[in-house]
Design a protein around this motif. Structure first.
Motif, PDB file in Angstrom:
ATOM      1  N   PHE A 246      -7.719   6.189  -9.215  1.00  0.00           N
ATOM      2  CA  PHE A 246      -7.368   6.750  -7.917  1.00  0.00           C
ATOM      3  C   PHE A 246      -6.488   5.786  -7.130  1.00  0.00           C
ATOM      4  CE2 PHE A 246      -7.980   7.395  -3.381  1.00  0.00           C
ATOM      5  CZ  PHE A 246      -7.685   8.744  -3.263  1.00  0.00           C
ATOM      6  N   ALA A 247      -6.851   4.507  -7.134  1.00  0.00           N
ATOM      7  CA  ALA A 247      -6.057   3.505  -6.415  1.00  0.00           C
ATOM      8  C   ALA A 247      -4.676   3.355  -7.041  1.00  0.00           C
ATOM      9  CB  ALA A 247      -6.782   2.161  -6.405  1.00  0.00           C
ATOM     10  N   GLN A 248      -4.593   3.483  -8.347  1.00  0.00           N
ATOM     11  CA  GLN A 248      -3.300   3.391  -9.015  1.00  0.00           C
ATOM     12  C   GLN A 248      -2.423   4.597  -8.704  1.00  0.00           C
ATOM     13  OE1 GLN A 248      -4.314   2.907 -13.124  1.00  0.00           O
ATOM     14  NE2 GLN A 248      -5.108   0.833 -12.834  1.00  0.00           N
ATOM     15  N   ASN A 249      -3.022   5.771  -8.670  1.00  0.00           N
ATOM     16  CA  ASN A 249      -2.255   6.987  -8.411  1.00  0.00           C
ATOM     17  C   ASN A 249      -1.888   7.143  -6.939  1.00  0.00           C
ATOM     18  OD1 ASN A 249      -2.339   7.722 -11.091  1.00  0.00           O
ATOM     19  ND2 ASN A 249      -4.212   8.904 -10.858  1.00  0.00           N
ATOM     20  N   HIS A 250      -2.677   6.591  -6.057  1.00  0.00           N
ATOM     21  CA  HIS A 250      -2.436   6.672  -4.621  1.00  0.00           C
ATOM     22  C   HIS A 250      -2.283   5.260  -4.050  1.00  0.00           C
ATOM     23  CE1 HIS A 250      -4.576  10.402  -5.684  1.00  0.00           C
ATOM     24  NE2 HIS A 250      -3.738  10.967  -4.809  1.00  0.00           N
ATOM     25  N   SER A 251      -1.343   4.526  -4.616  1.00  0.00           N
ATOM     26  CA  SER A 251      -1.207   3.113  -4.262  1.00  0.00           C
ATOM     27  C   SER A 251      -0.758   2.906  -2.815  1.00  0.00           C
ATOM     28  CB  SER A 251      -0.237   2.421  -5.209  1.00  0.00           C
ATOM     29  OG  SER A 251       1.028   3.040  -5.159  1.00  0.00           O
TER      30      SER A 251
END
Length: 70
Positions: free
Chosen positions: A34-39
């Motif tokens: 999630f953090a990677q996709n919504h950086s």
């Protein structure tokens, strides 16, 4: 706890706390899809948390000093 001890803890402890926070954010980016996709949103949130804490502490200290003044 006297003023010198509190100041020493602030000077020594605050950078280590910041380092741990930064490492936690890096770890979050490594393990969380999630953090990677919504950086962008994660980065904004990671930047705002310390800022909000600083604002709260500053406001409380200012209010305390203002009450002592009056």
């Amino acid at each position: 706890m006297d003023k010198d001890t509190r100041f020493a803890l602030l000077v020594i402890g605050l950078p280590f706390l910041g380092l741990i926070y930064c490492l936690g954010i890096i770890f979050l980016f490594v393990v969380s899809p999630f953090a990677q996709n919504h950086s962008f949103m994660t980065g904004i949130l990671a930047a705002m948390i310390p800022f909000i804490i600083a604002v709260i502490l500053w406001t409380k200290a200012s209010a305390k000093a203002y009450q002592k003044k009056n």
